[in-house]
Design an enzyme around this catalytic site. Structure first.
Site, mmCIF file in Angstrom:
data_model
loop_
_atom_site.group_PDB
_atom_site.id
_atom_site.type_symbol
_atom_site.label_atom_id
_atom_site.label_comp_id
_atom_site.label_asym_id
_atom_site.label_seq_id
_atom_site.Cartn_x
_atom_site.Cartn_y
_atom_site.Cartn_z
ATOM 1 N N GLY A 1 28.390 46.133 38.348
ATOM 2 C CA GLY A 1 27.171 46.449 39.092
ATOM 3 C C GLY A 1 26.667 45.231 39.839
ATOM 4 O O GLY A 1 26.430 45.266 41.052
ATOM 5 N N ASN B 1 40.471 52.852 41.812
ATOM 6 C CA ASN B 1 41.757 52.164 41.950
ATOM 7 C C ASN B 1 42.863 53.103 41.468
ATOM 8 O O ASN B 1 42.596 54.232 41.043
ATOM 9 C CB ASN B 1 41.749 50.804 41.247
ATOM 10 C CG ASN B 1 41.598 50.932 39.731
ATOM 11 O OD1 ASN B 1 41.903 51.974 39.145
ATOM 12 N ND2 ASN B 1 41.133 49.878 39.092
ATOM 13 N N THR C 1 41.925 52.445 46.236
ATOM 14 C CA THR C 1 42.428 51.088 46.491
ATOM 15 C C THR C 1 43.719 50.859 45.695
ATOM 16 O O THR C 1 43.837 51.275 44.540
ATOM 17 C CB THR C 1 41.371 50.025 46.103
ATOM 18 O OG1 THR C 1 40.993 50.226 44.739
ATOM 19 C CG2 THR C 1 40.135 50.121 46.973
ATOM 20 N N LEU C 2 44.667 50.176 46.342
ATOM 21 C CA LEU C 2 45.982 49.952 45.725
ATOM 22 C C LEU C 2 46.292 48.466 45.595
ATOM 23 O O LEU C 2 47.445 48.054 45.697
ATOM 24 C CB LEU C 2 47.073 50.630 46.571
ATOM 25 C CG LEU C 2 46.871 52.110 46.929
ATOM 26 C CD1 LEU C 2 47.949 52.585 47.878
ATOM 27 C CD2 LEU C 2 46.873 52.964 45.667
ATOM 28 N N GLY C 3 45.261 47.637 45.424
ATOM 29 C CA GLY C 3 45.464 46.194 45.255
ATOM 30 C C GLY C 3 46.172 45.590 46.455
ATOM 31 O O GLY C 3 45.784 45.826 47.601
ATOM 32 N N GLY D 1 47.200 47.965 49.652
ATOM 33 C CA GLY D 1 46.298 48.468 50.691
ATOM 34 C C GLY D 1 45.348 49.516 50.146
ATOM 35 O O GLY D 1 45.048 49.536 48.950
ATOM 36 N N THR E 1 39.625 38.896 39.818
ATOM 37 C CA THR E 1 38.380 39.450 39.264
ATOM 38 C C THR E 1 37.388 39.737 40.399
ATOM 39 O O THR E 1 37.168 38.887 41.262
ATOM 40 C CB THR E 1 37.736 38.444 38.274
ATOM 41 O OG1 THR E 1 38.731 38.007 37.360
ATOM 42 C CG2 THR E 1 36.581 39.079 37.516
ATOM 43 N N ASP F 1 35.143 45.141 43.313
ATOM 44 C CA ASP F 1 33.687 45.170 43.536
ATOM 45 C C ASP F 1 33.347 44.686 44.950
ATOM 46 O O ASP F 1 32.455 45.219 45.607
ATOM 47 C CB ASP F 1 32.968 44.281 42.512
ATOM 48 C CG ASP F 1 33.264 44.719 41.084
ATOM 49 O OD1 ASP F 1 33.478 45.931 40.880
ATOM 50 O OD2 ASP F 1 33.293 43.852 40.191
ATOM 51 N N GLY G 1 36.502 33.298 39.917
ATOM 52 C CA GLY G 1 35.214 33.875 39.532
ATOM 53 C C GLY G 1 35.014 35.283 40.046
ATOM 54 O O GLY G 1 35.849 35.827 40.785
HETATM 55 O O1 RIB Z 1 35.041 43.935 38.101
HETATM 56 C C1 RIB Z 1 34.926 42.664 37.534
HETATM 57 C C2 RIB Z 1 33.858 42.664 36.495
HETATM 58 O O2 RIB Z 1 34.236 43.518 35.435
HETATM 59 C C3 RIB Z 1 33.599 41.327 35.834
HETATM 60 O O3 RIB Z 1 32.659 40.542 36.515
HETATM 61 C C4 RIB Z 1 33.206 41.696 34.414
HETATM 62 O O4 RIB Z 1 31.900 41.384 34.087
HETATM 63 C C5 RIB Z 1 33.471 43.190 34.298
HETATM 64 O O5 RIB Z 1 32.324 43.929 34.389
#
Ligand code: RIB
Length: 300
Positions: free
Chosen positions: A40, A179, A211-213, A216, A239, A243, A278
């Site tokens: 979120g 995904n 989404t397929l990483g 594409g 990571t 999002d 990050g």
């Molecule tokens: O999508 C990545 C997120 O998934 C990370 O930041 C972690 O907190 C989890 O919620």
């Protein structure tokens, strides 16, 4: 039109590992960083960095100050974030040398949203406003039902995909962002085009972004299908790539851009995100995305 993201806020404990720890194995990590994250939270940051005004709602624990300060510094409206006694949500993340990750979640405060709180928050929104949801908080079902009654448009990233999300009124979703793994779980199909066909047959009113990483992204709505390839980059940490994509995709829709351009921008934003370590920290600003797109366009 207002945008409300009712979602998780996490502290991410990110460990650099040579490989993902296996059952029964004890593994030393070479680095630990504690940063702000949560699906979120990351999606609100992506929206804000893409230039969209967003209100975030959710719950933090006693040590939630860093999360709130981060949001405020991004210009995110935090009036609807409450504090409760106990721990904020957190995630234990392993990242390997290929930049892949494994995530273990602890819900903490994210699982303590109350009925009174969801009603109070949604009362500030109405017809045509957007409700963005993931599946890292409690009360997703109620939020969908109540938002639907208010005429809000629901944008759903059903992640993590579990029993709880399957019991939600998914047919009320305006746009799904999923995904490949989530697509397989929701549709029972394995091939991307089959996933799109099956899910759109089940949810004919919805739009679907799959989404397929590094391959594409597919977009589907009724009989329309659009594929946009990913940008090839050197990943250090994937990571929050999804999002970042979600926030930038939604920003393109809200800015009225054509679908293909919206997908391309969102792919560019997530390509930039995987090149940095990050979660929220890796999400690019819209100016960086524009520069990246210009460079890639002149290279062709
Ligand atoms: O999508 C990545 C997120 O998934 C990370 O930041 C972690 O907190 C989890 O919620």
């Amino acid at each position: 039109m207002k945008v409300l993201n009712f979602g998780s806020l996490n502290y991410d404990y990110t460990y650099q590992v040579s490989h993902m720890v296996r059952p029964g194995e004890t593994l030393s990590s070479s680095d630990l960083k504690v940063r702000c994250g949560g699906k979120g939270f990351n999606q609100s940051v992506a929206l804000a960095r893409a230039g969209i005004a967003v209100s975030h709602a959710g719950m933090v624990g006693e040590e939630g100050d860093m999360l709130l300060t981060f949001c405020r510094n991004e210009g995110i409206d935090t009036r609807f974030v409450r504090s409760v006694p106990g721990k904020s949500g957190h995630a234990i993340i392993q990242v390997n040398p290929q930049g892949e990750n494994c995530i273990l979640l602890y819900g903490g405060a994210n699982q303590q949203n109350t009925r009174e709180q969801t009603e109070e928050v949604l009362a500030a929104f109405g017809p045509g406003d957007i409700l963005l949801l993931q599946n890292e908080v409690n009360r997703v079902r109620e939020l969908m039902e109540e938002a639907w009654k208010r005429g809000m448009r629901i944008v759903l990233n059903p992640s993590p995909c579990d029993e709880k999300i399957l019991s939600c009124p998914l047919e009320k979703t305006d746009t799904f962002l999923i995904n490949e793994t989530e697509g397989c779980e929701l549709s029972g199909a394995e091939e991307p085009e089959e996933i799109l066909d099956r899910l759109l047959a089940r949810f004919p009113q919805s739009k679907l972004v799959l989404t397929l990483g590094s391959k594409g992204v597919w977009y589907g709505a009724e009989a329309e299908r659009i594929f946009v390839p990913a940008f090839s980059v050197q990943a250090v940490d994937t990571t929050a790539a999804g999002d970042t994509f979600t926030g930038y995709y939604l920003s393109g829709v809200l800015q009225g851009l054509p679908v293909e351009e919206t997908l391309r921008r969102a792919c560019a934003a997530s390509a930039l995100a995987v090149m940095k370590e990050g979660a929220a920290d890796s999400i690019p600003k819209k100016e960086e995305v524009e520069v990246f797109l210009r460079i890639r366009e002149t290279a062709h």
